[in-house]
Design an enzyme around this catalytic site. Structure first.
Site, PDB file in Angstrom:
ATOM      1  N   HIS A  66       0.838  -1.189   0.000  1.00 55.52           N
ATOM      2  CA  HIS A  66       0.000   0.000   0.000  1.00 55.52           C
ATOM      3  C   HIS A  66       0.872   1.237   0.000  1.00 55.52           C
ATOM      4  CE1 HIS A  66      -3.557   2.380   1.825  1.00 55.52           C
ATOM      5  NE2 HIS A  66      -2.731   3.149   1.184  1.00 55.52           N
TER       6      HIS A  66
ATOM      7  N   GLU B 299       0.946   8.192  -3.821  1.00 54.52           N
ATOM      8  CA  GLU B 299       1.815   7.735  -2.740  1.00 54.52           C
ATOM      9  C   GLU B 299       3.098   8.552  -2.681  1.00 54.52           C
ATOM     10  OE1 GLU B 299       1.144   5.376  -0.294  1.00 54.52           O
ATOM     11  OE2 GLU B 299      -0.855   5.634  -1.146  1.00 54.52           O
TER      12      GLU B 299
ATOM     13  N   HIS C 220       3.393  11.029   0.460  1.00 56.46           N
ATOM     14  CA  HIS C 220       4.271  10.387   1.443  1.00 56.46           C
ATOM     15  C   HIS C 220       5.757  10.457   1.071  1.00 56.46           C
ATOM     16  CE1 HIS C 220       0.668   8.886   3.376  1.00 56.46           C
ATOM     17  NE2 HIS C 220       0.276   8.329   2.248  1.00 56.46           N
TER      18      HIS C 220
END
Length: 348
Positions: free
Chosen positions: A77, A139, A143
């Site tokens: 993930h 992502e 992040h």
């Protein structure tokens, strides 16, 4: 003589303090960063964010999702930097100048990429929506930009998109090293069973030396989170989980479709911080005028390298037979998949 010795000692002491952080971005960080200092430890106070991530608790999120990845592997993930107390980062990331919408192309075009890297990404970090680029871009932007040690300004001889590539490479390496399916299997916990989540915690503790956060959706296993601190730039050290997670009692560790993985796996998972998982598309066999196969192929396959367009001439997605398992791939931006034969396609 005495004064000379004292002066030299003071000079050495001053130099050692300064050497705890980079003096010049052109000097390799390994030569200027403190050794064996963990992020979020008392010793990390004041250490440059080029040496240790400023958000020093990093969470590796692996997912168990129907239809994604091999049947005996968790998929990725994300790798999320948190504050040392477990607080999440900015929803829009940490560097607006490096928020990208074309991460797939950037990875494909990165000059120093491993030739097999895109296969690993597509196999172990694919999106249940079928749009890998959107998933990876999310992502990275939210992040990846918050991993301060990857900032271009911290790197000598920076190569374009080196930070993007290294973020995904590090995450996939951690997923491979901390094989959750193997850790659970070693304790006799296998897909298709309904284990007590307490036994899963024990199995992970026994395998890795620390516990994990185990999360469920409607009584079924969905994600397992492992927590890390960092030392020596990029050495990820496991630390205890922030919580036990949302699972309780006996849960469903359901059997996942797909063939077992062959050589070294590096998983694929789908996640978006706001998205809710939906059912994976099923396989269809062509109804197109050409009569050639179409749709997302699932499960096992026998012809290695065979490719099948999801929608010939109108979609950039195609399924590829990789080590006995159908894997969803995408053509580069601006191209679509075109069927040539029953097992051959091209992007144009």
């Amino acid at each position: 003589m005495k004064f000379t010795t004292i002066a030299a000692s003071l000079a050495i002491a001053a130099l050692s303090v300064v050497s705890a952080r980079p003096l010049n971005p052109l000097i390799p960080r390994a030569a200027t960063c403190p050794v064996n200092v963990l992020s979020c430890s008392s010793a990390s106070s004041g250490v440059s964010s080029c040496c240790l991530p400023s958000m020093g608790l990093l969470v590796l999120v692996q997912q168990w999702y129907q239809g994604l990845g091999p049947s005996d592997q968790f998929t990725m993930h994300g790798l999320w930097p948190d504050t040392c107390s477990g607080g999440q980062g900015n929803a829009n990331g940490c560097d607006s100048a490096r928020v990208y919408t074309d991460v797939e192309t950037r990875i494909q075009d990165y000059a120093n990429a491993d030739p097999s890297f895109m296969d690993q990404m597509n196999t172990y970090w694919s999106s249940y929506t079928g749009d890998n680029n959107a998933f990876w871009s999310h992502e990275w932007s939210k992040h990846g930009t918050c991993v301060s040690t990857l900032a271009p300004s911290c790197t000598s001889n920076y190569v374009q998109d080196q930070d993007v590539y290294n973020y995904f490479k590090q995450a996939l390496a951690l997923r491979q090293k901390y094989d959750l399916h193997a850790a659970l299997a070693a304790a006799g916990i296998l897909p298709g069973s309904t284990p007590n989540v307490a036994d899963m915690h024990t199995a992970i503790q026994n395998a890795f030396g620390v516990d994990a956060e185990i999360n469920c959706s409607s009584g079924s296993l969905s994600e397992i989170w492992l927590f890390f601190n960092v030392e020596n730039l990029d050495n990820y050290v496991l630390t205890g989980a922030q919580s036990k997670g949302s699972c309780s009692g006996a849960i469903s560790y359901f059997t996942k479709s797909g063939s077992p993985a062959d050589p070294p796996p590096t998983q694929t998972t789908t996640k978006s911080s706001t998205a809710t998982h939906t059912t994976t598309k099923t396989t269809t066999t062509g109804s197109a005028p050409t009569g050639l196969p179409s749709g997302i192929q699932k499960g096992s396959c026998s012809t290695s390298g065979a490719t099948v367009c999801v929608a010939s001439g109108s979609s950039n997605q195609y399924s590829k037979c990789n080590q006995g398992t159908w894997i969803l791939n995408q053509c580069k931006s601006g191209l679509v998949c075109v069927s040539d034969t029953q097992t051959t396609t091209h992007c144009a």
